[in-house]
Write a protein that holds these residues in place. Sequence first.
Motif, PDB file in Angstrom:
ATOM      1  N   PHE A 148     -15.661   2.246  16.738  1.00 46.20           N
ATOM      2  CA  PHE A 148     -16.168   3.552  16.846  1.00 46.20           C
ATOM      3  C   PHE A 148     -16.975   3.389  18.153  1.00 46.20           C
ATOM      4  N   ARG A 149     -17.348   2.327  18.644  1.00 46.99           N
ATOM      5  CA  ARG A 149     -18.047   2.214  19.996  1.00 46.99           C
ATOM      6  C   ARG A 149     -17.088   2.644  21.014  1.00 46.99           C
ATOM      7  N   ILE A 150     -15.711   2.044  20.874  1.00 50.69           N
ATOM      8  CA  ILE A 150     -14.724   2.329  21.968  1.00 50.69           C
ATOM      9  C   ILE A 150     -14.515   3.994  21.871  1.00 50.69           C
ATOM     10  N   GLY A 151     -14.408   4.461  20.583  1.00 50.12           N
ATOM     11  CA  GLY A 151     -14.294   6.012  20.576  1.00 50.12           C
ATOM     12  C   GLY A 151     -15.163   6.889  21.380  1.00 50.12           C
ATOM     13  N   VAL A 152     -16.298   6.305  21.350  1.00 48.20           N
ATOM     14  CA  VAL A 152     -17.328   7.160  21.975  1.00 48.20           C
ATOM     15  C   VAL A 152     -17.168   7.015  23.393  1.00 48.20           C
ATOM     16  N   TYR A 153     -16.794   5.897  23.960  1.00 48.43           N
ATOM     17  CA  TYR A 153     -16.485   5.690  25.180  1.00 48.43           C
ATOM     18  C   TYR A 153     -15.196   6.551  25.653  1.00 48.43           C
ATOM     19  N   ALA A 154     -14.234   6.417  24.825  1.00 50.19           N
ATOM     20  CA  ALA A 154     -13.002   7.311  25.150  1.00 50.19           C
ATOM     21  C   ALA A 154     -13.262   8.754  25.027  1.00 50.19           C
ATOM     22  N   LEU A 155     -14.428   9.050  24.623  1.00 51.62           N
ATOM     23  CA  LEU A 155     -14.683  10.502  24.429  1.00 51.62           C
ATOM     24  C   LEU A 155     -15.139  10.948  25.834  1.00 51.62           C
TER      25      LEU A 155
END
Length: 130
Positions: free
Chosen positions: A42-49
């Motif tokens: 989830f943390r990396i998903g926000v960064y990827a967004l």
Amino acid sequence: MKTILNIIWLILCGLWMCLGYFLAGLILCITIIGIPFGIAAFRIGVYALWPFGYTTVERRDAGAGSAVGNVLWLILAGWWLALGHIVTGIALFITIIGIPFALANFKLIPLSLMPLGKEIVPSDRPFATR
């Protein structure tokens, strides 16, 4: 400039990559053992967004648990998330406008393979760790 790059990124590939990370996070959170990996997804998903304006740094307090966790992460989710970045990066590299976004995708590959022991921080203070 970061905002314009992030908006274009969001349209071209950010939303899809974020959804991939969130799907991986949901699948990993099904078991109790997978919850720390799901949180990392989830943390990396926000960064990827919204990646422009942020960078990753090594955490000083990361120990052997992060190394073992990264091996498990690589087996469970890392390889196919990295594959998503590779495919998206190659597709974006075909166009002139997409080259900076392809490079940003390639920059996310090491994080998608080994995310534990790393922290996402604003680019203007890359040495800020806990």
